[in-house]
Design an enzyme around this catalytic site. Structure first.
Site, PDB file in Angstrom:
ATOM      1  N   SER A   1      -9.952   1.767   2.913  1.00 14.65           N
ATOM      2  CA  SER A   1      -8.882   2.646   2.157  1.00 14.65           C
ATOM      3  C   SER A   1      -7.988   1.618   1.292  1.00 14.65           C
ATOM      4  O   SER A   1      -7.444   2.030   0.440  1.00 14.65           O
ATOM      5  CB  SER A   1      -8.370   3.410   2.917  1.00 14.65           C
TER       6      SER A   1
ATOM      7  N   SER B   1     -10.050  -0.639   7.205  1.00 13.62           N
ATOM      8  CA  SER B   1      -9.277  -0.376   5.892  1.00 13.62           C
ATOM      9  C   SER B   1      -8.659  -1.906   5.035  1.00 13.62           C
ATOM     10  O   SER B   1      -8.531  -1.461   4.089  1.00 13.62           O
ATOM     11  CB  SER B   1      -8.347   0.751   5.713  1.00 13.62           C
TER      12      SER B   1
ATOM     13  N   LYS C   1       0.945  -1.360   0.036  1.00 13.35           N
ATOM     14  CA  LYS C   1      -0.217  -0.192   0.002  1.00 13.35           C
ATOM     15  C   LYS C   1       0.805   1.225  -0.054  1.00 13.35           C
ATOM     16  O   LYS C   1       2.009   1.254   0.794  1.00 13.35           O
ATOM     17  CB  LYS C   1      -0.930  -0.079   1.386  1.00 13.35           C
TER      18      LYS C   1
END
Lengths: 95, 483
Positions: free
Chosen positions: B148, B172, B73
């Site tokens: 997210s 997330s 990420k």
């Protein structure tokens, strides 16, 4: 939240807003604050606040000099630097 | 052959039998990413896939993750790699060091490959607030992948990654794993070092794995977990081998379904798939399932949307246009420079959270908002303590339904926030929670996520139960995660 003074909060947060942007935000933030107002109904008399999920204590370590990354590595990341310094608009008034 | 279709454990077997080389695996991965990520479906799980370069470290071939590529990420620092939190304000920032999890992966022989897309600064539940544009759900490109960590989940589901790392502050990792039909683990707070994770809310953030099946999740967590002197909030508690209990019977396990989580599910099909059928499956495996109560559940979203933005507004002070990142040209004073750089550099959702947090912490409102929220947080934590006196783990839906459409909730922040109602409490209480594929819904057979929540530092029990469920149901095969 009738007393929501977004301009003041935006200044505290160092955020520039366009006027029309501010209006949209005011309504949205007021909506969210209206939701969180439900917390008023929870009785928390005598309840300690939780700022952290674990029971943590202050952590000390020896104050030893260890190698760190060179200053140049960090200065390279700055949008503007001069010599060994970050460059910003002048903050000290002329006499 | 696309080796990214393999699980970590299948790929490790192939290496061991000398059936493939690391070079072949990485070449096929690069081809998969470059051909699939930007095809007509426009998945966009990756940021700048064309520039992705594998990062290695010399490791013994017997190392746990030797030759296994992991996508990361865009808020986890990789040395000499650009890292931006999908925000304009950090564009061009090159990390001078590795996050601890990255060092651990490299030491275990893993190969870091590719930066995955996310909501800006991890503020969002749909992956639509990225400055690079949205990621789409590979199961249905009309739908969001969740957020997210949307790119991390979408890449694994789309077989453009073997496995990935995400971060979870309010759901997330778990919510995108649920929407994309993969496995996502948010470990206990303190289980994984946060050093090198760009902070969103420091008392809530955890890094965790997103994988194709439960065994891969256990393998990856075993490597990244552990105490780190560079993160004083990481826990100095030994890390077990999380794969050790996989396959062991769960007979006698006590599982609780919190009534507050399920009483509002009116849709009969969702109720059947997210509550009744999972209950039956666990019972058929020898577990007992009972109803428990977490009475303060209804306040979790409110507490979260005070605590998380408060911490975020403080953490994001550092982005000031001076030392790194974006600076607006033409500012005449220092104040002007801060305000304009931040005003232009941050996107709308980031600004909204900074404003909310600054308000909650500001003079005159601190007691009514922040302090009150921290006290209610204590009540939420106590609910879990009470429940875990009766049961070994909790079973809940991960999200109120399957993936929603792009644009469906992005106009209304409040509605978006409410898509995290089942995941937020675990962050507030610091307990571990795992999302696994729990069913399929609708004509397009969209995945639904089931969440297992455990006692602090008891990830092993979650994995044992999740593995038993996975083997009994095979949704991971129906979804094509394992071929």
């Amino acid at each position: 939240m009738s007393d929501l003074n977004l301009k003041h909060i935006a200044r505290l947060a160092r955020l520039h807003f366009k006027e029309d942007e501010l209006k949209v935000f005011e309504a949205q933030v007021a909506g969210i604050l209206k939701l969180v107002d439900e917390l008023k109904e929870v009785n928390v008399d005598g309840v300690e606040p939780t700022s952290h999920p674990l029971d943590i204590k202050n952590v000390f370590r020896e104050d030893e000099v260890k190698p760190s990354l060179p200053i140049e590595e960090f200065l390279k990341q700055s949008p503007r630097s001069r010599g060994r310094f970050f460059e910003v608009p002048k903050v000290i008034e002329d006499k | 052959m696309n080796f990214a279709e393999k699980t970590i454990n299948a790929l490790a077997d192939l290496y061991q039998k000398n059936s493939c080389t690391q070079k072949e695996v990485l070449e096929s991965l690069a081809t998969a990413v470059k051909s699939k990520d930007r095809d007509s479906r426009q998945i966009h799980a990756y940021i700048a896939p064309e520039t992705a370069q594998p990062r290695h470290r010399k490791a013994d071939k017997s190392s746990k993750l030797w030759g296994i590529p992991i996508a990361v990420k865009d808020n986890i620092c990789v040395e000499r790699e650009e890292i931006t939190c999908a925000s304009k304000i950090l564009k061009g920032f090159i990390s001078p060091y590795n996050a601890t999890v990255i060092d651990k992966l490299l030491d275990a022989g893993a190969v870091i490959y590719g930066r995955t897309n996310m909501d800006e600064f991890a503020f969002g539940s749909s992956c639509e607030t990225s400055t690079y544009g949205p990621t789409r759900n590979p199961r249905d490109p009309e739908c969001v992948p969740g957020g997210s960590s949307g790119g991390s989940a979408a890449s694994v589901a789309d077989h453009t990654a073997v496995a990935s790392l995400g971060s979870d502050t309010g759901g997330s990792i778990r919510q995108p794993a649920a929407f994309c039909g993969v496995v996502g683990m948010k470990p206990t707070y303190g289980r994984v070092s946060r050093y090198g994770l760009i902070a969103f809310a420091s008392s809530l953030d955890q890094i965790g794995p997103i994988t194709k099946d439960v065994r891969d999740s256990a393998s990856l967590l075993s490597v990244i977990a552990g105490y780190d002197p560079k993160d004083s909030t990481s826990a100095d508690i030994p890390v077990p081998d999380y794969t050790a209990l996989l396959g062991k019977s769960i007979k006698g396990f006590k599982i609780g379904i919190p009534k507050e989580y399920v009483e509002g599910i009116d849709n009969p099909e969702l109720r059947k798939k997210l509550v009744e059928e999972p209950k039956k499956i666990f019972e058929s495996l020898g577990a007992s399932v009972e109803t428990v109560s977490l009475p303060h559940t209804r306040y979790a979203v409110s507490v979260y949307y005070i605590v998380a933005p408060s911490e975020a507004s403080s953490n994001l002070e550092r982005f000031d246009g001076v030392r790194f990142g974006y600076r607006e040209a033409g500012a005449s004073t220092l104040l002007d420079l801060y305000e304009k750089s931040r005003g232009t550099g941050f996107g709308a959702e980031a600004k909204r959270r900074i404003i909310l947090g600054t308000y909650s912490l500001s003079s005159g409102y601190y007691d009514a908002y922040y302090l009150k929220a921290m006290k209610v947080r204590t009540k939420i934590k106590q609910d879990f303590d009470q429940a875990f006196k009766k049961v070994d783990l909790l079973l809940t839906p991960t999200a109120p339904g399957g993936a929603f459409k792009l644009g469906e909730k992005s106009k209304n922040p409040l509605e978006m926030y409410l898509s995290d109602i089942y995941t937020i409490s675990a962050n507030l209480a610091g307990v571990p929670a795992l999302s696994i594929p729990g069913g399929l819904i609708g004509e397009k057979k969209m995945p639904l996520g089931l969440q297992l929540v455990g006692k602090p530092f008891d990830e092993a029990t979650l994995y044992q139960a999740a593995y038993a469920f996975e083997q009994a149901t095979d949704f991971h095969r129906q979804l094509g995660n394992v071929k």
